[in-house]
Design an enzyme around this catalytic site. Structure first.
Site, mmCIF file in Angstrom:
data_model
loop_
_atom_site.group_PDB
_atom_site.id
_atom_site.type_symbol
_atom_site.label_atom_id
_atom_site.label_comp_id
_atom_site.label_asym_id
_atom_site.label_seq_id
_atom_site.Cartn_x
_atom_site.Cartn_y
_atom_site.Cartn_z
ATOM 1 N N GLU A 180 12.403 54.922 -14.862
ATOM 2 C CA GLU A 180 11.437 55.444 -15.846
ATOM 3 C C GLU A 180 10.273 54.482 -16.029
ATOM 4 O O GLU A 180 9.121 54.896 -16.170
ATOM 5 C CB GLU A 180 12.116 55.675 -17.211
ATOM 6 C CG GLU A 180 13.163 56.775 -17.209
ATOM 7 C CD GLU A 180 12.579 58.193 -17.192
ATOM 8 O OE1 GLU A 180 11.339 58.352 -17.147
ATOM 9 O OE2 GLU A 180 13.379 59.141 -17.204
ATOM 10 N N ARG A 184 6.535 55.920 -15.003
ATOM 11 C CA ARG A 184 5.607 56.159 -16.111
ATOM 12 C C ARG A 184 4.591 55.024 -16.246
ATOM 13 O O ARG A 184 3.389 55.270 -16.314
ATOM 14 C CB ARG A 184 6.361 56.312 -17.437
ATOM 15 C CG ARG A 184 7.316 57.483 -17.435
ATOM 16 C CD ARG A 184 7.841 57.751 -18.844
ATOM 17 N NE ARG A 184 9.046 58.576 -18.774
ATOM 18 C CZ ARG A 184 9.340 59.571 -19.614
ATOM 19 N NH1 ARG A 184 8.528 59.879 -20.595
ATOM 20 N NH2 ARG A 184 10.449 60.264 -19.494
ATOM 21 N N ASP A 318 16.610 64.772 -7.941
ATOM 22 C CA ASP A 318 15.349 65.451 -7.619
ATOM 23 C C ASP A 318 14.286 64.621 -6.891
ATOM 24 O O ASP A 318 13.936 64.892 -5.731
ATOM 25 C CB ASP A 318 14.752 66.065 -8.890
ATOM 26 C CG ASP A 318 14.874 65.152 -10.123
ATOM 27 O OD1 ASP A 318 15.184 63.958 -9.964
ATOM 28 O OD2 ASP A 318 14.657 65.649 -11.244
ATOM 29 N N GLU A 494 7.660 70.790 -14.170
ATOM 30 C CA GLU A 494 7.947 71.068 -12.749
ATOM 31 C C GLU A 494 7.475 72.438 -12.281
ATOM 32 O O GLU A 494 7.073 72.594 -11.124
ATOM 33 C CB GLU A 494 9.437 70.897 -12.462
ATOM 34 C CG GLU A 494 9.957 69.471 -12.629
ATOM 35 C CD GLU A 494 10.128 69.059 -14.087
ATOM 36 O OE1 GLU A 494 10.209 69.946 -14.963
ATOM 37 O OE2 GLU A 494 10.172 67.843 -14.360
#
Ligand SMILES: *[C@@H]1O[C@H](CO)[C@@H](O)[C@H](O)[C@H]1NC(C)=O
Ligand SMILES: *[C@@H]1O[C@H](CO)[C@@H](O)[C@H](O)[C@H]1NC(C)=O
Length: 598
Positions: A180, A184, A318, A494
């Site tokens: 993360e 980000r 993913d 998404e």
């Protein structure tokens, strides 16, 4: 096999899968295992002084560094459609829609600025704030490039001034989520740097400061990073080793940001760090329980990748797949293994993972489901859809373009249509987080209401003493949906991400209309006084009040609204032939053939 038997098997594997998922989400299991003594763990994390990560001795130095590839980037086929001249009518409509998206962004930014400035997120219902990412102004850093794209110059100036005061060498969380933080924060800084015309040096300085902190998470005996990382221990020189359990997406989605940092700083060590992970992925790809795919959970400590029996393009795996073609692009097509890994994975996904849901309109749709393998090795489809898996349509479309896999363009469109259909099917006009469908037993299948109803009753479980019609009414199941496993909408990007990519590839106006329906439904259902909020249940009819969850993650503005804005922008704005977007929608500049590396 009859549909019922298939469904019983499906349900059992779904139950196993859910247990697995649950375990994987359970925080204790993801905590670093403290088998050897950590150096003087200060539980209230942030040290008073910034940490000079560069000066902390490396305990497990590499013997040689894998350098960035040199040479002229290969000629990569064009991704974007050649758009013609726009009619005045279309232009006016497009600009009105773009303006509506910009207003949604400005409303959200104003809430953040007034109520959560320098905190990670705004709490959009209560007007407070949240700090789940170490309290380093996640929303601000995540949105520097959105401000540039939308031309919000004053806001950008203010944000850049504030950025100077943020310390990226420490965090308020003792255990840092390396993935993360990378997508980000590091992605946000690099994306803003690459996109801005005046290359603000502060952006690259801060990216390097953070990159040097994250690099220390790789300082383990086998150089595999600690994905949930006790940085306080590392700063104090404590012993480190990789975890015995990591989510494959968290391990496999660091390449783009680290590679771009190496390209921009000229220091190969960041690229070397992630290239070692990719080497392991390549080595193990054909030895997993579904050869070609990577399981959800892997063991970087022992380098075991074939234990777990659950596979998905949804959450937890993913972006590992997403990063394969993207990393190939960022490296100018000079490192073939990324193409090889992508093509191997996508062939298996087409065979097993993508399924056609039975639907009342008999539309030609595909959904990226999940898989599990039995003890005897049989592959079983879990016919669920996840909002997170909706990125797949865009990825497959991009892969079709850059790797000359033109037959995949149709698959991409079917996947994108599956997500648009899921949005259109719900009373609110927004698709749920996770749901189940009836898979077609063969590729072609016609709608059969009886089969749907008995599947809905089956999925409801033995404990429900109700008729199928009662279950469908009580659970507000739209036709084709047999269970809403998680009916929330978390402001996720998404679906619009894939609609955007397919629009840039095909220029098809139907996709613009779908995007507008999605945006209109989302703003109606999620707007609050201070920003926009996640909602509890997408089966609430459009226009009626929704239950708000008081959450607005930084990706709402940095991804969801950015993609909505870009699809209503001229196609040269953040062209996919010039930029590759990381999984947080941060545009990284691709090497151009004419002017070599940067
Ligand atoms: C994995 O298998 C695929 C399909 O057979 C093949 O194309 C690919 O090269 C294999 N990968 C490796 C690393 O051997
Ligand atoms: C795609 O096909 C074209 C024409 O056959 C060829 O020139 C090009 O090298 C191929 N590109 C890739 C990335 O395979």
């Amino acid at each position: 096999m009859t549909i019922l038997i298939r469904r019983i098997i499906g349900l059992c594997s779904a139950a196993i899968f859910l247990v697995v998922v649950f375990r994987q989400f359970s925080p204790e299991l993801l905590e670093p295992d403290h088998r050897f003594p950590l150096a003087n763990d200060k539980s209230s994390a942030r040290l008073k002084q910034p940490v000079k990560w560069k000066d902390i001795p490396i305990r497990h130095p590499v013997t040689s560094i894998v350098p960035l590839p040199t040479g002229k980037p290969t000629t990569i086929p064009r991704i974007q459609h050649r758009f013609g001249v726009e009619t005045d009518h279309n232009k006016q409509k497009r600009l009105e829609r773009q303006q509506a998206v910009k207003e949604a962004f400005q409303h959200s930014w104003k809430g953040y600025k007034e109520h959560a400035w320098l905190q990670d997120e705004i709490a959009p219902v209560s007007g407070g704030f949240k700090n789940g990412f170490g309290q380093r102004a996640a929303t601000l850093v995540d949105n520097l490039d959105t401000l540039i794209i939308m031309g919000l110059d004053d806001e950008l100036k203010e944000a850049l001034a504030a950025l100077k005061e943020i310390d990226f060498t420490t965090s308020m969380e003792t255990t840092l989520n390396v993935f993360e933080t990378t997508i980000r924060y590091l992605g946000g800084l690099l994306g803003a740097y690459d996109l801005s015309e005046t290359k603000h040096s502060i952006l690259l300085e801060k990216a390097t400061e953070l990159g040097d902190m994250l690099y220390a998470a790789f300082d383990t005996p086998n150089r595999m990073p600690i994905t949930r990382w006790n940085w306080v221990n590392a700063a104090a020189g404590g012993a480190q080793e990789a975890l015995s359990g990591s989510l494959s997406a968290e391990l496999g989605s660091l390449t783009l940001e680290f590679t771009r940092l190496s390209q921009l700083t000229g220091d190969d060590k960041y690229f070397d760090a992630v290239e070692r992970i990719s080497g392991h992925l390549l080595k193990h790809q054909n030895k997993t329980r579904i050869a070609g795919l990577f399981p959800i959970r892997v063991n970087p400590l022992q380098e075991v990748f074939n234990d777990d029996r659950s596979f998905t393009f949804g959450g937890m795996s993913d972006s590992l797949y997403e990063y394969l073609p993207k990393q190939w692009l960022l490296l100018g097509g000079l490192v073939p293994k990324y193409r090889q890994m992508y093509e191997t994975a996508i062939d298996v996904a087409k065979q097993h993972l993508f399924f056609r849901p039975m639907n009342p309109e008999n539309q030609d749709l595909l959904v990226a489901g999940s898989l599990s393998t039995s003890l005897s090795g049989n592959v079983k489809l879990i016919p669920e859809g996840q909002h997170l898996a909706c990125f797949a349509g865009g990825m497959v479309g991009m892969g079709a373009q850059i790797f000359n896999r033109s037959e995949d363009l149709r698959v991409a469109r079917q996947l994108v249509n599956g997500c648009i259909w899921a949005y259109d099917s719900m009373p609110s006009g927004i698709m749920p987080e996770i749901y189940r469908l009836v898979p077609c037993p063969t590729y072609q299948c016609r709608w059969d209401e009886g089969v749907w109803k008995s599947a809905a009753q089956f999925d409801a479980g033995m404990g429900r003493d109700q008729t199928p019609d009662e279950i469908i009414k009580d659970d507000r199941l739209p036709p084709a949906f047999t269970q809403l496993i998680d009916p929330r909408f978390l402001l996720r990007p998404e679906a619009i991400e894939s609609v955007f990519i397919l629009y840039r590839i095909t220029g098809d106006h139907e996709l613009l209309e779908a995007a507008w329906r999605m945006f209109d439904a989302i703003r109606t259902a999620t707007k609050t006084e201070f920003a926009y909020s996640s909602i509890a249940d997408v089966t609430a009819p459009k226009g009626l009040p929704t239950k708000k969850l008081d959450s607005c993650e930084s990706f709402w503005m940095s991804e969801t609204l950015k993609y909505f804005y870009l699809i209503f922008s001229e196609p040269h704005v953040v062209s996919l032939d010039e930029y590759v977007l990381n999984t947080e929608a941060h545009p990284l500049r691709r090497p151009q053939v004419e002017n070599s590396w940067f």
